[in-house]
Design a protein around this motif. Structure first.
Motif, PDB file in Angstrom:
ATOM      1  N   LYS A  10       0.730  -1.317  -0.189  1.00  0.00           N
ATOM      2  CA  LYS A  10       0.133  -0.065   0.017  1.00  0.00           C
ATOM      3  C   LYS A  10       0.836   1.261   0.048  1.00  0.00           C
ATOM      4  O   LYS A  10       1.833   1.416   0.745  1.00  0.00           O
ATOM      5  N   TYR A  11       0.549   2.002  -0.845  1.00  0.00           N
ATOM      6  CA  TYR A  11       1.216   3.397  -0.945  1.00  0.00           C
ATOM      7  C   TYR A  11       0.343   4.509  -0.661  1.00  0.00           C
ATOM      8  O   TYR A  11      -0.836   4.566  -1.399  1.00  0.00           O
ATOM      9  N   ASP A  12       0.587   5.499  -0.169  1.00  0.00           N
ATOM     10  CA  ASP A  12      -0.009   6.790   0.117  1.00  0.00           C
ATOM     11  C   ASP A  12      -0.257   7.509  -1.115  1.00  0.00           C
ATOM     12  O   ASP A  12      -1.345   8.108  -1.519  1.00  0.00           O
ATOM     13  N   MET A  13       0.829   7.670  -1.925  1.00  0.00           N
ATOM     14  CA  MET A  13       0.734   8.440  -3.182  1.00  0.00           C
ATOM     15  C   MET A  13       1.663   7.843  -4.257  1.00  0.00           C
ATOM     16  O   MET A  13       2.797   7.308  -3.832  1.00  0.00           O
ATOM     17  N   VAL A  14       0.951   7.611  -5.252  1.00  0.00           N
ATOM     18  CA  VAL A  14       1.333   7.191  -6.502  1.00  0.00           C
ATOM     19  C   VAL A  14       1.180   7.813  -7.694  1.00  0.00           C
ATOM     20  O   VAL A  14       0.391   8.643  -7.954  1.00  0.00           O
ATOM     21  N   THR A  15       2.337   8.033  -8.548  1.00  0.00           N
ATOM     22  CA  THR A  15       2.352   8.913  -9.788  1.00  0.00           C
ATOM     23  C   THR A  15       2.512   7.777 -10.951  1.00  0.00           C
ATOM     24  O   THR A  15       3.594   7.120 -10.893  1.00  0.00           O
ATOM     25  N   ILE A  16       1.787   7.718 -11.766  1.00  0.00           N
ATOM     26  CA  ILE A  16       1.879   6.924 -13.132  1.00  0.00           C
ATOM     27  C   ILE A  16       2.034   7.809 -14.163  1.00  0.00           C
ATOM     28  O   ILE A  16       1.335   8.787 -14.623  1.00  0.00           O
ATOM     29  N   PHE A  17       3.279   7.861 -14.842  1.00  0.00           N
ATOM     30  CA  PHE A  17       3.832   8.502 -15.982  1.00  0.00           C
ATOM     31  C   PHE A  17       3.579   7.600 -17.629  1.00  0.00           C
ATOM     32  O   PHE A  17       4.175   6.393 -17.430  1.00  0.00           O
ATOM     33  N   PHE A  18       2.731   8.192 -18.078  1.00  0.00           N
ATOM     34  CA  PHE A  18       2.592   7.404 -19.448  1.00  0.00           C
ATOM     35  C   PHE A  18       3.296   8.430 -20.609  1.00  0.00           C
ATOM     36  O   PHE A  18       3.017   9.438 -20.539  1.00  0.00           O
ATOM     37  N   SER A  19       4.099   8.047 -21.448  1.00  0.00           N
ATOM     38  CA  SER A  19       4.582   8.845 -22.522  1.00  0.00           C
ATOM     39  C   SER A  19       4.344   8.537 -24.085  1.00  0.00           C
ATOM     40  O   SER A  19       3.975   7.192 -24.215  1.00  0.00           O
ATOM     41  N   ASP A  20       4.067   9.417 -24.560  1.00  0.00           N
ATOM     42  CA  ASP A  20       3.818   9.139 -26.036  1.00  0.00           C
ATOM     43  C   ASP A  20       4.440  10.460 -26.908  1.00  0.00           C
ATOM     44  O   ASP A  20       4.409  11.474 -26.586  1.00  0.00           O
ATOM     45  N   ILE A  21       5.078   9.996 -28.041  1.00  0.00           N
ATOM     46  CA  ILE A  21       5.815  10.880 -28.707  1.00  0.00           C
ATOM     47  C   ILE A  21       4.635  11.299 -30.029  1.00  0.00           C
ATOM     48  O   ILE A  21       4.315  10.521 -30.898  1.00  0.00           O
ATOM     49  N   ILE A  22       4.346  12.454 -29.853  1.00  0.00           N
ATOM     50  CA  ILE A  22       3.248  12.978 -30.785  1.00  0.00           C
ATOM     51  C   ILE A  22       3.832  13.149 -32.190  1.00  0.00           C
ATOM     52  O   ILE A  22       4.800  13.816 -32.231  1.00  0.00           O
ATOM     53  N   GLY A  23       3.058  12.400 -33.085  1.00  0.00           N
ATOM     54  CA  GLY A  23       3.510  12.653 -34.690  1.00  0.00           C
ATOM     55  C   GLY A  23       4.811  11.624 -34.963  1.00  0.00           C
ATOM     56  O   GLY A  23       5.588  11.917 -35.697  1.00  0.00           O
ATOM     57  N   PHE A  24       4.740  10.651 -33.926  1.00  0.00           N
ATOM     58  CA  PHE A  24       6.111   9.783 -34.099  1.00  0.00           C
ATOM     59  C   PHE A  24       6.077   8.991 -35.405  1.00  0.00           C
ATOM     60  O   PHE A  24       7.053   9.232 -36.203  1.00  0.00           O
ATOM     61  N   THR A  25       4.873   8.623 -35.922  1.00  0.00           N
ATOM     62  CA  THR A  25       4.581   7.813 -37.092  1.00  0.00           C
ATOM     63  C   THR A  25       5.351   8.550 -38.353  1.00  0.00           C
ATOM     64  O   THR A  25       5.823   8.211 -39.212  1.00  0.00           O
ATOM     65  N   ASN A  26       4.730   9.837 -38.430  1.00  0.00           N
ATOM     66  CA  ASN A  26       5.042  10.662 -39.499  1.00  0.00           C
ATOM     67  C   ASN A  26       6.798  11.221 -39.350  1.00  0.00           C
ATOM     68  O   ASN A  26       7.302  11.159 -40.393  1.00  0.00           O
ATOM     69  N   MET A  27       7.131  11.339 -38.216  1.00  0.00           N
ATOM     70  CA  MET A  27       8.365  11.717 -37.971  1.00  0.00           C
ATOM     71  C   MET A  27       9.461  10.616 -38.417  1.00  0.00           C
ATOM     72  O   MET A  27      10.395  10.798 -39.193  1.00  0.00           O
ATOM     73  N   VAL A  28       8.985   9.331 -38.122  1.00  0.00           N
ATOM     74  CA  VAL A  28      10.127   8.471 -38.401  1.00  0.00           C
ATOM     75  C   VAL A  28       9.750   7.950 -39.919  1.00  0.00           C
ATOM     76  O   VAL A  28      10.938   7.334 -40.331  1.00  0.00           O
ATOM     77  N   SER A  29       8.875   8.150 -40.522  1.00  0.00           N
ATOM     78  CA  SER A  29       8.715   7.859 -42.017  1.00  0.00           C
ATOM     79  C   SER A  29       9.652   8.640 -42.886  1.00  0.00           C
ATOM     80  O   SER A  29       9.981   8.242 -43.968  1.00  0.00           O
TER      81      SER A  29
END
Length: 157
Positions: A106-125
């Motif tokens: 049990k934790y009193d405080m938890v942070t969950i971080f999700f990351s996404d690179i916006i425009g990744f598909t266009n950038m890597v193409s």
């Protein structure tokens, strides 16, 4: 067979008188009959050789080698399994699981971080595969440094 290879010599007391000598590695047994004392000698005319010894050594060495490879494979798989666990779970949770204990915390405080690179598909193409790998490596190296700096637990999915 051994019986066919063995030469059996039967001679009377006159054997010595006739100058018959036996090789020293022959097994001799004296047998007394009503008329004569016989000496039975058992041995191998060209010495004792084991025809199957070479194959036995080869099979033994090959079997040992196969067994060693299987043990090493099992140990490597176990180590890879442990490394995967340590990437997915905190060390204290793994230690509890190995002891058969519950891992509910049990934790009193938890942070969950999700990351996404916006425009990744266009950038890597527009990039080469090497450039994509270099960019992602640089990005995740920065994330890893931040995780280490702030002493947080990172789950990779």
């Amino acid at each position: 067979s051994i019986v066919e290879q063995a030469r059996v010599i039967a001679a009377s007391e006159e054997m010595e008188e006739r100058g018959v000598t036996l090789p020293p590695d022959y097994l001799t047994v004296a047998v007394q009959t009503s008329n004569y004392k016989w000496v039975l000698a058992f041995g191998y005319p060209r010495g004792f050789t084991v025809n199957w010894l070479g194959w036995r050594i080869v099979v033994g060495v090959a079997g040992s080698l196969v067994f060693t490879i299987l043990i090493m494979y099992a140990l490597v798989n176990r180590k890879e399994h442990q490394l995967l666990l340590y990437r997915m779970m905190p060390k204290n949770a793994i230690a509890k699981l190995q002891k058969g204990q519950s891992v509910i915390e049990k934790y009193d405080m938890v942070t969950i971080f999700f990351s996404d690179i916006i425009g990744f598909t266009n950038m890597v193409s527009e990039m080469t595969p090497i450039q994509v790998m270099a960019m992602l490596n640089e990005l995740y190296t920065i994330f890893d440094a931040l995780v280490e700096e702030h002493d947080v637990y990172k789950v990779e999915t």
